[in-house]
Write an enzyme that holds these catalytic residues in place. Structure first.
Site, PDB file in Angstrom:
ATOM      1  N   ARG A  23     -72.273  56.889  61.255  1.00  0.00           N
ATOM      2  CA  ARG A  23     -71.546  55.598  61.261  1.00  0.00           C
ATOM      3  C   ARG A  23     -72.475  54.467  61.723  1.00  0.00           C
ATOM      4  NH1 ARG A  23     -66.935  57.215  65.085  1.00  0.00           N
ATOM      5  NH2 ARG A  23     -66.576  54.976  65.250  1.00  0.00           N
ATOM      6  N   ARG A  52     -66.836  43.966  56.848  1.00  0.00           N
ATOM      7  CA  ARG A  52     -67.920  44.902  57.147  1.00  0.00           C
ATOM      8  C   ARG A  52     -68.979  44.899  56.063  1.00  0.00           C
ATOM      9  NH1 ARG A  52     -64.982  48.668  60.683  1.00  0.00           N
ATOM     10  NH2 ARG A  52     -66.305  50.384  61.299  1.00  0.00           N
ATOM     11  N   ARG A  80     -60.805  60.781  68.555  1.00  0.00           N
ATOM     12  CA  ARG A  80     -60.864  60.594  67.108  1.00  0.00           C
ATOM     13  C   ARG A  80     -61.767  61.630  66.447  1.00  0.00           C
ATOM     14  NH1 ARG A  80     -61.808  54.202  66.325  1.00  0.00           N
ATOM     15  NH2 ARG A  80     -63.257  55.025  64.757  1.00  0.00           N
ATOM     16  N   LYS A 116     -65.369  46.698  70.356  1.00  0.00           N
ATOM     17  CA  LYS A 116     -64.592  45.709  69.579  1.00  0.00           C
ATOM     18  C   LYS A 116     -63.089  45.881  69.806  1.00  0.00           C
ATOM     19  CE  LYS A 116     -66.165  47.128  65.590  1.00  0.00           C
ATOM     20  NZ  LYS A 116     -67.015  48.250  66.042  1.00  0.00           N
ATOM     21  N   ARG A 170     -64.450  58.733  74.508  1.00  0.00           N
ATOM     22  CA  ARG A 170     -63.348  57.777  74.249  1.00  0.00           C
ATOM     23  C   ARG A 170     -62.028  58.522  74.072  1.00  0.00           C
ATOM     24  NH1 ARG A 170     -63.546  53.671  69.328  1.00  0.00           N
ATOM     25  NH2 ARG A 170     -64.107  55.531  68.140  1.00  0.00           N
TER      26      ARG A 170
END
Ligand code: AP5
Ligand code: MG
Length: 217
Positions: free
Chosen positions: A174, A90, A163, A15, A130
């Site tokens: 998550r 969300r 992160r 996203k 990431r």
């Protein structure tokens, strides 16, 4: 004329990557709820400290504070022509609040909702490698989208970091939170005739092209 696009999909689906590219190509503001929380945390605001207690566990931040933060962000001048919303709404409560905000403040509504689809194993893989730029938020991946120089952003040379919530246990949680609380928005927007399904297993550029073609319609 305004254009409001909501990007849906689980953690790690792409996203943020797509929102950044689309916002540069279409010229709309990119609003990432996760980035706003992280910015608040960096500045040690009360909101940032509160959000961190939920984010570190991979839980959702409560609706009321999240909605308040997005309402403030949408009131800034760069949103007068619209925005790309990444990570908000969300929950059904957030989706209803967004409808009301857009109607009251912009006399507008959500125009399109691309949902990016990949298999679950890909999510964990993508998030484990990431790397994000501390200064500009540009997103890289050690395998699929490596920076030219290890640890440095291609765009401004700033440091890249991983992160805290990308640890495999937190990522799994998550994903579960997404399935329990957010995935229902897919049928919500489908019923409203806004949903566009996008194959996220393609390269980053192919996903962008698929999305741009769908949005033109
Ligand atoms: P947030 O920051 O929104 O995280 P998320 O939704 O879990 O999604 P991610 O940012 O992890 O993934 P992404 O889909 O943006 O993928 P990316 O483009 O980086 O939220 C974090 C937390 O904040 C939440 O857990 C919650 O606590 C809180 N929060 C946020 N919004 C909230 C809300 N509305 N309500 C309540 N709480 C909220 O890509 C991932 C990787 O894949 C990158 O390395 C990238 O380079 C790579 N990649 C991307 N596309 C491709 C491709 N096509 N092929 C190969 N690799 C690719
Ligand atoms: Mg993101």
């Amino acid at each position: 004329m305004t254009t409001f696009i909501v990007l849906l999909g689980p953690p790690g689906v792409g996203k943020g990557t797509q929102a950044k590219i689309l916002s540069e190509r279409i010229g709309l503001a990119h609003i990432s709820s996760g980035d706003l929380f992280r910015e608040n945390l960096k500045n040690q605001t009360e909101l940032g400290k509160l959000a961190q207690t939920f984010m570190s566990r991979g839980e959702l931040v409560p609706d009321d504070v999240t909605i308040m933060m997005i309402r403030e962000r949408l009131s800034r001048p760069d949103c007068v022509i619209g925005a790309i919303l990444d990570g908000f709404p969300r929950t059904p409560i957030q989706a209803d609040a967004l409808e009301i905000m857009l109607a009251e403040e912009f006399n507008a509504q959500v125009d399109a909702v691309p949902v990016i689809i990949v298999t679950e194993d890909v999510l964990v893989q993508r998030l484990s490698d990431r790397w994000t730029c501390r200064a500009s938020g540009h997103i890289f991946n050690g395998k699929s989208n490596p920076p030219k120089e290890t640890g440095k952003c291609d765009f401004d040379g700033s440091e890249l970091y991983q992160r805290d919530d990308d640890k495999p246990e937190t990522v799994k949680h998550r994903i579960q939170v997404y399935l329990d609380q957010s995935a229902q928005l897919i049928s919500y927007y489908r019923e409203h005739g806004k949903l566009v399904e996008v194959d996220g297993m393609q390269t980053i550029e192919q996903v962008t092209q698929t999305m741009m073609a769908a949005l033109k319609k």
